[in-house]
Design a protein around this motif. Structure first.
Motif, PDB file in Angstrom:
ATOM      1  N   LEU A 145       0.821  -1.205   0.000  1.00 49.33           N
ATOM      2  CA  LEU A 145       0.000   0.000   0.000  1.00 49.33           C
ATOM      3  C   LEU A 145       0.860   1.262   0.000  1.00 49.33           C
ATOM      4  CD1 LEU A 145      -2.695   1.545   0.322  1.00 49.33           C
ATOM      5  CD2 LEU A 145      -2.552   1.071   2.791  1.00 49.33           C
ATOM      6  N   TYR A 146       0.634   2.105  -1.004  1.00 51.86           N
ATOM      7  CA  TYR A 146       1.250   3.424  -1.106  1.00 51.86           C
ATOM      8  C   TYR A 146       0.158   4.458  -0.826  1.00 51.86           C
ATOM      9  CZ  TYR A 146       5.066   1.102  -3.585  1.00 51.86           C
ATOM     10  OH  TYR A 146       6.116   0.282  -3.927  1.00 51.86           O
ATOM     11  N   VAL A 147       0.436   5.399   0.060  1.00 49.10           N
ATOM     12  CA  VAL A 147      -0.557   6.414   0.415  1.00 49.10           C
ATOM     13  C   VAL A 147       0.050   7.806   0.285  1.00 49.10           C
ATOM     14  CG1 VAL A 147      -2.008   7.320   2.274  1.00 49.10           C
ATOM     15  CG2 VAL A 147      -1.791   4.856   1.973  1.00 49.10           C
ATOM     16  N   VAL A 148      -0.680   8.689  -0.394  1.00 51.82           N
ATOM     17  CA  VAL A 148      -0.345  10.110  -0.488  1.00 51.82           C
ATOM     18  C   VAL A 148      -1.492  10.829   0.201  1.00 51.82           C
ATOM     19  CG1 VAL A 148       0.034  12.061  -2.038  1.00 51.82           C
ATOM     20  CG2 VAL A 148       0.841   9.781  -2.692  1.00 51.82           C
ATOM     21  N   MET A 171       5.929   4.225  -8.752  1.00 50.88           N
ATOM     22  CA  MET A 171       5.436   3.908 -10.092  1.00 50.88           C
ATOM     23  C   MET A 171       6.148   2.700 -10.686  1.00 50.88           C
ATOM     24  SD  MET A 171       2.807   5.563 -10.523  1.00 50.88           S
ATOM     25  CE  MET A 171       2.509   4.551 -11.936  1.00 50.88           C
ATOM     26  N   LYS A 172       7.402   2.532 -10.393  1.00 51.47           N
ATOM     27  CA  LYS A 172       8.131   1.350 -10.868  1.00 51.47           C
ATOM     28  C   LYS A 172       7.456   0.080 -10.340  1.00 51.47           C
ATOM     29  CE  LYS A 172      12.720  -0.658 -10.502  1.00 51.47           C
ATOM     30  NZ  LYS A 172      14.041  -0.483  -9.903  1.00 51.47           N
ATOM     31  N   ASP A 173       7.083   0.097  -9.066  1.00 52.12           N
ATOM     32  CA  ASP A 173       6.413  -1.046  -8.449  1.00 52.12           C
ATOM     33  C   ASP A 173       5.016  -1.249  -9.032  1.00 52.12           C
ATOM     34  OD1 ASP A 173       6.043  -3.201  -6.752  1.00 52.12           O
ATOM     35  OD2 ASP A 173       5.666  -1.984  -4.974  1.00 52.12           O
ATOM     36  N   LEU A 174       4.258  -0.179  -9.195  1.00 52.53           N
ATOM     37  CA  LEU A 174       2.900  -0.295  -9.741  1.00 52.53           C
ATOM     38  C   LEU A 174       2.920  -0.771 -11.192  1.00 52.53           C
ATOM     39  CD1 LEU A 174       1.646   2.870  -7.987  1.00 52.53           C
ATOM     40  CD2 LEU A 174       0.390   0.732  -7.911  1.00 52.53           C
ATOM     41  N   VAL A 175       3.825  -0.237 -11.997  1.00 51.40           N
ATOM     42  CA  VAL A 175       3.924  -0.650 -13.400  1.00 51.40           C
ATOM     43  C   VAL A 175       4.379  -2.107 -13.492  1.00 51.40           C
ATOM     44  CG1 VAL A 175       5.206  -0.271 -15.558  1.00 51.40           C
ATOM     45  CG2 VAL A 175       4.216   1.674 -14.334  1.00 51.40           C
ATOM     46  N   ALA A 176       5.266  -2.523 -12.599  1.00 53.74           N
ATOM     47  CA  ALA A 176       5.711  -3.923 -12.585  1.00 53.74           C
ATOM     48  C   ALA A 176       4.558  -4.872 -12.263  1.00 53.74           C
ATOM     49  CB  ALA A 176       6.841  -4.106 -11.570  1.00 53.74           C
TER      50      ALA A 176
END
Length: 173
Positions: free
Chosen positions: A70-73, A144-149
């Motif tokens: 989980l990434y949160v902004v 974004m690297k993790d999400l795109v992967a």
């Protein structure tokens, strides 16, 4: 009359897809989740459903089992933010600029996106908006690297406090 509007996501979906839609999020299928000021474990609509799906993705029964990330902004500490693996605190007014930075980074990483003049101008516009956020480019790049992967298994959403423009960035992501 409802004093709080939860219509941002459905308005953006209607604009983005050209017909009236109400998005439904499948947290249980998501390997990576990016929340742009969305307290889906706390005060968002259908939090009880979101909580169940999210927690199903956190179950580890044996060595080698994976769990969602989980990434949160967000601008305020929320229940969702307190459960984040990676949390970025920004003023709530800067969530749009962070979203622009994330989308610009995603376009850089996605090899299926053709590189043409119009897209280049769009990316430059996104980068100019992103520059106003004063956010860590390393955080954006790694997220974004993790999400795109994990493309096809990532979920990106924005909270009800965010304007339709942020929800449109979410659709693009």
């Amino acid at each position: 009359y409802e004093p709080i509007s939860f219509d941002g996501a459905s308005k953006a979906a209607s604009i983005g897809f050209g017909k009236s839609l109400v998005p439904r999020f499948h947290f249980g299928k998501a390997e990576r989740i990016l929340s742009l000021d969305c307290d889906f474990l706390g005060d968002e609509e259908d939090a009880h459903i979101s909580t169940k799906g999210f927690s199903d993705g956190r179950v580890v029964e044996r060595p080698g089992d994976s769990m969602n990330r989980l990434y949160v902004v967000e601008g305020l500490m929320t229940l969702t933010g307190s459960n984040a693996d990676h949390r970025l605190r920004v003023p709530t007014s800067q969530v749009f600029a962070v979203g622009a930075a994330l989308l610009a980074e995603a376009l850089e990483l996605d090899s299926s996106v053709a590189d043409d003049v119009q897209l280049g101008a769009f990316k430059n516009s996104l980068r100019q908006i992103a520059a106003t956020a004063n956010v860590s480019s390393e955080w954006v790049a790694e997220a974004m690297k993790d999400l795109v992967a994990h493309s096809g298994h990532s979920l990106v959403l924005a909270g009800y406090r965010q304007p339709v423009a942020v929800h449109l960035l979410v659709l693009a992501l």
